[in-house]
Design a protein around this motif. Structure first.
Motif, PDB file in Angstrom:
ATOM      1  N   LEU A 134     -44.913   0.735  -1.607  1.00  0.00           N
ATOM      2  CA  LEU A 134     -44.415   1.328  -2.844  1.00  0.00           C
ATOM      3  C   LEU A 134     -44.464   2.853  -2.769  1.00  0.00           C
ATOM      4  O   LEU A 134     -43.536   3.538  -3.222  1.00  0.00           O
ATOM      5  N   ASP A 135     -45.507   3.389  -2.174  1.00  0.00           N
ATOM      6  CA  ASP A 135     -45.604   4.846  -1.988  1.00  0.00           C
ATOM      7  C   ASP A 135     -44.436   5.365  -1.153  1.00  0.00           C
ATOM      8  O   ASP A 135     -43.790   6.359  -1.493  1.00  0.00           O
ATOM      9  N   TYR A 137     -41.575   3.945  -0.635  1.00  0.00           N
ATOM     10  CA  TYR A 137     -40.323   3.740  -1.369  1.00  0.00           C
ATOM     11  C   TYR A 137     -40.105   4.857  -2.388  1.00  0.00           C
ATOM     12  O   TYR A 137     -38.996   5.410  -2.498  1.00  0.00           O
ATOM     13  N   ARG A 138     -41.142   5.189  -3.107  1.00  0.00           N
ATOM     14  CA  ARG A 138     -41.029   6.247  -4.117  1.00  0.00           C
ATOM     15  C   ARG A 138     -40.736   7.603  -3.487  1.00  0.00           C
ATOM     16  O   ARG A 138     -40.090   8.457  -4.094  1.00  0.00           O
ATOM     17  N   HIS A 165     -48.555  -5.762 -10.275  1.00  0.00           N
ATOM     18  CA  HIS A 165     -47.686  -4.720 -10.829  1.00  0.00           C
ATOM     19  C   HIS A 165     -46.882  -4.023  -9.730  1.00  0.00           C
ATOM     20  O   HIS A 165     -45.689  -3.754  -9.901  1.00  0.00           O
ATOM     21  N   ASP A 166     -47.538  -3.771  -8.582  1.00  0.00           N
ATOM     22  CA  ASP A 166     -46.819  -3.171  -7.450  1.00  0.00           C
ATOM     23  C   ASP A 166     -45.733  -4.113  -6.941  1.00  0.00           C
ATOM     24  O   ASP A 166     -44.631  -3.679  -6.590  1.00  0.00           O
ATOM     25  N   ARG A 168     -44.091  -6.407  -8.655  1.00  0.00           N
ATOM     26  CA  ARG A 168     -42.968  -6.429  -9.606  1.00  0.00           C
ATOM     27  C   ARG A 168     -42.097  -5.185  -9.452  1.00  0.00           C
ATOM     28  O   ARG A 168     -40.864  -5.269  -9.557  1.00  0.00           O
ATOM     29  N   LYS A 169     -42.708  -4.033  -9.191  1.00  0.00           N
ATOM     30  CA  LYS A 169     -41.936  -2.800  -8.999  1.00  0.00           C
ATOM     31  C   LYS A 169     -41.086  -2.875  -7.734  1.00  0.00           C
ATOM     32  O   LYS A 169     -39.938  -2.429  -7.726  1.00  0.00           O
ATOM     33  N   LEU A 170     -41.656  -3.444  -6.680  1.00  0.00           N
ATOM     34  CA  LEU A 170     -40.903  -3.596  -5.437  1.00  0.00           C
ATOM     35  C   LEU A 170     -39.758  -4.586  -5.598  1.00  0.00           C
ATOM     36  O   LEU A 170     -38.661  -4.398  -5.039  1.00  0.00           O
ATOM     37  N   LYS A 172     -37.920  -5.081  -8.096  1.00  0.00           N
ATOM     38  CA  LYS A 172     -36.782  -4.435  -8.772  1.00  0.00           C
ATOM     39  C   LYS A 172     -35.888  -3.693  -7.789  1.00  0.00           C
ATOM     40  O   LYS A 172     -34.710  -3.466  -8.065  1.00  0.00           O
ATOM     41  N   ALA A 173     -36.464  -3.317  -6.627  1.00  0.00           N
ATOM     42  CA  ALA A 173     -35.697  -2.570  -5.625  1.00  0.00           C
ATOM     43  C   ALA A 173     -35.024  -3.471  -4.607  1.00  0.00           C
ATOM     44  O   ALA A 173     -34.255  -3.001  -3.767  1.00  0.00           O
TER      45      ALA A 173
END
Length: 368
Positions: A134-135, A137-138, A165-166, A168-170, A172-173
């Motif tokens: 996630l880091d 990716y951001r 939570h991480d 779920r954020k991934l 979305k991508a």
């Protein structure tokens, strides 16, 4: 069933044969055909049943048959710990190499520079812990828009460690039209909910339920008060000095203290837990696997990357709070048809935990 009867392509069969594998495990026999058909899959199976090959071999075959070579990754395998990410990377390397599929293992605790450099050159498969991925990716170092295969391995542990939570954020991508595979030793409500959210009519298989323990593992409990545990452990370690032993602790502090106590008694031991640096943990694991040191102390999370086919003995210095964790712990021994020993120390205050364990596995442990 044999691998050659599973519809696996010749290059992969050759690599499988070179590793000395001929017959599929139950999870492999049931998973591979489903994955090769492109279906979503939920696999409930405990550690040591061959899950990595169950999803890795068909996933690599599908990618190889696509024949597409691009900068962006096409498959993503998410795991809860750095050790497991490294273990899966090592397990799949020979298979990916024969198909010229590029893979990269991504995890935190180390500099991201080398990981970023490999991403720029292009990879097909990413094996990663959620936080570091996630880091990256951001920061714009990785593009997930071409991912068409997603694997969540040890999903229950990822939720336990707070990665939901991480994840779920991934998600979305990642394109929604992907094939999704989920493997978990247990299937709590949260896992079921997540599966319903991210998967399309998944096929579900259950292999070696968590309550089962391998028949070839002798399981013995020793009733000993907390202050006497170190003396009893020292006795066992001195009686069989060359017997490779994995010792489970409940806490990081407890593991550090026990390591010091054993060292004072002249025993050579190594210790791994979440507060150790990645390099220190990997060095300790390698030393243990290479038999440079025969005794390793570990907390449950840190031990996730330990996969030794002939580990003869596991000792539960502390009984786990979660009964299912007991099954995972002792499953580190008695693998590949080998016999194994599982010793458990139980103090007075731990007796309720022992009762829960025995209820789960369906029998009483032999008293030593």
């Amino acid at each position: 069933m044999l691998f050659k009867d599973m519809g696996i392509i010749a290059p992969l069969l050759k690599a499988i044969h070179k590793k000395g594998y001929e017959e599929c495990t139950d999870i492999q026999m049931r998973s591979i055909p489903i994955i090769l058909k492109g279906n979503d899959l939920i696999g409930c199976a405990q550690t040591g049943t061959g899950k990595t090959a169950a999803f890795g071999i068909p996933l690599l075959q599908l990618l190889g048959l696509e024949g597409v070579r691009q900068i962006e990754p096409r498959a993503l395998i998410l795991v809860p710990t750095r050790e497991l990410a490294i273990q899966i990377g090592e397990a799949l390397k020979d298979f990916s190499d024969v198909l010229s599929i590029r893979q990269l293992v991504i995890y935190g605790g180390v500099s991201q520079q080398k990981q970023v450099e490999v991403l720029r050159k292009g990879v097909d498969v990413i094996i990663a812990t959620p936080g570091r991925l996630l880091d990256l990716y951001r920061q714009g170092h990785v593009n997930l828009k071409k991912i068409n295969k997603l694997v969540l391995d040890e999903a229950d542990n990822m939720l336990d460690m707070g990665f939901v939570h991480d994840i779920r954020k991934l998600l979305k991508a990642i394109p929604s039209g992907r094939q999704s595979l989920m493997f978990s030793a247990t299937m709590p409500t949260q896992i079921r909910k997540l599966a319903n959210e991210i998967m399309k009519s998944p096929v579900e298989i259950n292999v070696s339920p968590v309550s089962s323990t391998v028949d070839k593992i002798s399981q013995t409990v020793y009733f000993v008060e907390k202050k006497e545990k170190v003396a009893l452990l020292t006795k066992f370690l001195n009686l069989e000095k060359d017997l490779q032993t994995l010792i489970f602790m409940r806490t990081k502090h407890g593991a550090d203290k026990l390591a010091k106590d054993l060292s004072k008694k002249g025993l050579q031991v190594l210790c791994i837990h979440g507060n150790k640096s990645q390099n220190a943990r990997q060095r300790a694991l390698n030393s243990f696997k290479n038999r440079e040191v025969d005794v390793l102390l570990a907390t449950d999370i840190a031990a996730r990357g330990i996969d030794i086919s002939e580990l003869p003995r596991v000792i539960n210095f502390d009984l786990p709070e979660d009964s299912e964790t007991y099954v995972h712990r002792i499953g580190r021994t008695g693998r590949a048809g080998k016999v194994g020993k599982a010793l458990s120390f139980c103090s007075t205050e731990e007796k309720p935990l022992l009762l829960k364990i025995q209820k789960l596995i369906g029998f009483q442990l032999k008293v030593g």
